[in-house]
Design an enzyme around this catalytic site. Structure first.
Site, PDB file in Angstrom:
ATOM      1  N   TRP A   1     -13.056  16.707 -37.791  1.00 62.40           N
ATOM      2  CA  TRP A   1     -13.283  15.972 -36.491  1.00 62.40           C
ATOM      3  C   TRP A   1     -13.779  17.337 -35.728  1.00 62.40           C
ATOM      4  O   TRP A   1     -13.426  18.526 -35.925  1.00 62.40           O
ATOM      5  CB  TRP A   1     -11.852  15.752 -36.011  1.00 62.40           C
TER       6      TRP A   1
ATOM      7  N   GLU B   1     -19.195   5.680 -25.450  1.00 62.42           N
ATOM      8  CA  GLU B   1     -18.853   6.778 -26.204  1.00 62.42           C
ATOM      9  C   GLU B   1     -20.060   7.475 -27.000  1.00 62.42           C
ATOM     10  O   GLU B   1     -20.069   7.835 -28.321  1.00 62.42           O
ATOM     11  CB  GLU B   1     -18.095   6.417 -27.268  1.00 62.42           C
TER      12      GLU B   1
ATOM     13  N   GLY C   1     -24.178   7.212 -28.819  1.00 65.29           N
ATOM     14  CA  GLY C   1     -24.551   8.629 -28.711  1.00 65.29           C
ATOM     15  C   GLY C   1     -25.468   9.357 -27.717  1.00 65.29           C
ATOM     16  O   GLY C   1     -25.467   8.764 -26.752  1.00 65.29           O
TER      17      GLY C   1
ATOM     18  N   CYS D   1      -1.841  -1.244   7.323  1.00 61.80           N
ATOM     19  CA  CYS D   1      -0.985  -0.134   7.308  1.00 61.80           C
ATOM     20  C   CYS D   1      -1.089   0.439   8.474  1.00 61.80           C
ATOM     21  O   CYS D   1       0.232   1.192   9.008  1.00 61.80           O
ATOM     22  CB  CYS D   1      -1.544   0.914   6.218  1.00 61.80           C
TER      23      CYS D   1
ATOM     24  N   ALA E   1     -17.741  14.092 -27.450  1.00 60.98           N
ATOM     25  CA  ALA E   1     -17.029  15.530 -27.960  1.00 60.98           C
ATOM     26  C   ALA E   1     -18.060  16.472 -28.696  1.00 60.98           C
ATOM     27  O   ALA E   1     -19.006  16.243 -29.293  1.00 60.98           O
ATOM     28  CB  ALA E   1     -15.894  15.112 -29.138  1.00 60.98           C
TER      29      ALA E   1
ATOM     30  N   HIS F   1       0.977  -1.062  -0.015  1.00 62.12           N
ATOM     31  CA  HIS F   1       0.092  -0.043   0.025  1.00 62.12           C
ATOM     32  C   HIS F   1       0.841   1.193   0.029  1.00 62.12           C
ATOM     33  O   HIS F   1       2.007   1.025   0.244  1.00 62.12           O
ATOM     34  CB  HIS F   1      -0.955   0.113   1.316  1.00 62.12           C
TER      35      HIS F   1
ATOM     36  N   GLU G   1     -23.063 -16.970 -35.759  1.00 64.07           N
ATOM     37  CA  GLU G   1     -22.360 -17.553 -36.610  1.00 64.07           C
ATOM     38  C   GLU G   1     -21.052 -17.015 -37.139  1.00 64.07           C
ATOM     39  O   GLU G   1     -19.741 -17.604 -37.129  1.00 64.07           O
ATOM     40  CB  GLU G   1     -23.364 -18.002 -37.883  1.00 64.07           C
TER      41      GLU G   1
ATOM     42  N   GLU H   1       1.133   3.754   2.119  1.00 60.92           N
ATOM     43  CA  GLU H   1       1.822   4.025   3.247  1.00 60.92           C
ATOM     44  C   GLU H   1       3.348   3.430   3.504  1.00 60.92           C
ATOM     45  O   GLU H   1       4.372   4.039   3.628  1.00 60.92           O
ATOM     46  CB  GLU H   1       0.962   3.737   4.424  1.00 60.92           C
TER      47      GLU H   1
ATOM     48  N   THR I   1     -25.290   5.355 -33.365  1.00 62.28           N
ATOM     49  CA  THR I   1     -23.722   5.604 -33.456  1.00 62.28           C
ATOM     50  C   THR I   1     -23.094   4.501 -34.325  1.00 62.28           C
ATOM     51  O   THR I   1     -22.196   4.590 -35.262  1.00 62.28           O
ATOM     52  CB  THR I   1     -23.113   5.643 -32.256  1.00 62.28           C
TER      53      THR I   1
END
EC number: 3.5.4.26
Lengths: 383, 383
Positions: free
Chosen positions: A174, A307, A309, A89, A158, A52, A267, A54, A200
């Site tokens: 873009w 991502e 839509g 810890c 975006a 950890h 398939e 610590e 999308t």
């Protein structure tokens, strides 16, 4: 003015960030030792199974010939008090003779909690809650894994400054700049699955792969998950189904999952599964949480990336299934009310009815800004 | 990695900012003296008529018992080399024995330029262009005053994350939080005029006054400018015309300016003036620049604030009449394609055709973020 230990806590938080992705399913934690106003040792949880933060910090102190007993330990998360993969810890802190500990966020996990009280019981002065919200937000992934069967889901969209995601004719190449797009590929490299909605999938024909130059060919690509009631009838026309059908998953309706189209997809190697229906017709009537839990339980996905839509994105936010929303905003103005926007489907009458989030970070990314948002429900004061 | 003097230049920039509004029509300039890696003296141009930043910095050095000859002078703008209200700073620098000068942006004003070369001719080592773009952006107001007859215009709009400025029913109270709204009132306190379009005037019935608690009653309120082809027929229904008609200006068409409605408004004390028409029908066919220049020449307005609506805002940006765009963005999602957006009126077919700006700052403001944008044409590399 903030607490005098805040600058040190921020340094501990920055160290914790170095363990992002690798620490999972443990939390990312960072720690520093402070002596006479200066940081004299540093540690963070580098990876699951490793010591950890610590303990790493105490080791750094030994390397630096620093006596921890003369220092204040600053750590982003309450020190653990239980025997897990590593000894507690709290024990290491006592053995090092540390008399002062400053904690960011106190671990709500009953298995791990109690470290602060244990230390106090042994005469250590412990102060908690320094940059509490920031330290909590940093381990939202861990808190999600502990409290739910879900993966931690990052929603990334975006847009232009005025919230547009494409021209009215559908041109979106873009919106964001190369630096922001590279960030998306870095995310795709880290997550177990990338999730998109049916529109999308059909409009953009995405690959949903990480395509960073610096990654080697052996890169494990994320699963591609498409949520749609309309399975494709001509699989060859989609990159996902030509290039990596066995990594492609369709979440669909009961009927569609038993259709001929589903058979053809299976398939080819795809997974086609029906999501249980819900009474909640405003959200597509499919239980996305069920699918997300399946990704974690059957594929070990701790992180997923959505991502869009815009319809799926809104659902993910409304249902609280996206714990993090990254909005990549370009300094561009579309100024076309007919161009598609980030979200649609609500009709709030007053400003009180809009969906409210919390902004937790803004960061420049080339010409763009990346705005990170989280759920209001995660405010510490509401715990 | 940046230039090693950048941190000092940033400190000089922060000092310069203290002179904002007061230095006008001079530029905001800051300077520091650096000795062995530490800032040992500070100065900035506090107000028009007061000493320049370099001289203030040398005075601070004297107060601090610092010998400037042993220091590097870091200044955001090229030292002046001409006798204006004050003697040239280049002379003060030579007299102080300074051998090293670091400059942010070199003044393009022929009256003031040449300081760097003059110093070099006297054996001083001068380095220019450190944080050049940032230092240039900081004095865009001054550069506007020198190069054009226009005031420096700040465009301010508030929106949700998804670019909406109201619900579809027109509810916009409040998009942004109290901290951001206080920022708007602070701006109204500083500018000579606040400009809005006719739709905003009719729908919102705004006062366009500074209403900060801490300002005293003697506050000089900004002029209110309304750009509209439809003058109000019932003046009593508008706050501006009830409360401060003599501070209200209408910019309108030739016909409207000669109408009975215009007469009634003038009788109340308003100014009603026709803006010259232009061949440019896409921008309302009125020469807004003419009106802006009138505000500066007739009312001494060095700063104006445009508060929309979206049609006027787009025109101001497209014509380059707004040198600074502050977008106050709240962490809220409207998700209603029928709700009004920030801008409208364009129809770009590709991403190349959208209006591109430069993001120069992002700043938290309560729950919101304030994104500052500027014109791409102001890039130093394009000078």
């Amino acid at each position: 003015m903030g607490h005098p230990m805040e600058p040190f806590m921020r340094e501990a938080m920055a160290l914790a960030e170095k363990g992002r992705w690798h620490a999972a399913p443990n939390p990312t934690v960072g720690a520093v030792l402070v002596h006479q106003g200066a940081v004299v040792a540093r540690g963070w949880h580098t990876a699951c199974g490793q010591p950890h933060a610590e303990v790493e910090c105490l080791r750094d102190a030994a390397r630096n010939n620093v006596d921890p007993a003369e220092c204040t330990l600053v750590v982003t998360l309450e020190p653990c008090n239980h025997h897990g993969k590593t000894p507690p810890c709290t024990q290491a802190i006592l053995e090092a003779g540390i008399r002062n500990v400053v904690v960011g966020f106190c671990d709500p996990n009953p298995k791990a909690a109690g470290g602060a009280d244990f230390l106090r019981g042994h005469g250590v002065h412990v102060e908690t809650g320094i940059l509490e919200q920031e330290c909590r937000d940093q381990i939202t992934d861990f808190l999600t894994w502990v409290a739910t069967p879900l993966p931690y889901t990052i929603l990334k969209l975006a847009s232009t400054l005025d919230g547009k995601i494409a021209t009215r004719s559908g041109n979106s190449r873009w919106i964001s700049g190369p630096e922001s797009r590279a960030r998306v590929h870095e995310l795709r490299r880290r997550v177990g699955a990338v999730i998109v909605g049916g529109t999308t999938f059909r409009k953009d024909d995405p690959q949903l792969t990480c395509r960073l130059d610096e990654t080697d060919g052996a890169l494990q690509q994320p699963l591609a998950v498409v949520i749609t009631s309309q399975l494709p009838n001509v699989p060859e026309s989609f990159k996902l189904l030509r290039e990596r059908p066995e990594q492609t998953v369709f979440w669909t309706t009961d009927d569609a999952a038993q259709s001929r189209a589903a058979e053809v997809l299976r398939e080819r190697g795809c997974t086609v599964m029906a999501l249980p229906s819900t009474a909640d017709t405003t959200h597509g009537a499919r239980d996305i949480a069920h699918g997300l839990a399946w990704l974690r339980s059957h594929h070990g996905c701790l992180y997923t990336l959505c991502e869009g839509g815009g319809k799926l994105a809104l659902t993910m936010l409304e249902l609280g299934l996206a714990q993090e929303f990254q909005l990549h905003m370009a300094p561009k103005i579309m100024a076309d009310s007919k161009a598609p926007g980030l979200f649609d489907g609500r009709n709030p009458a007053t400003m009180e009815e809009v969906l409210g989030l919390r902004m937790t970070a803004t960061e420049k990314s080339g010409d763009d800004v990346i705005i990170t948002l989280r759920r209001r429900e995660e405010l510490c004061s509401q715990d």
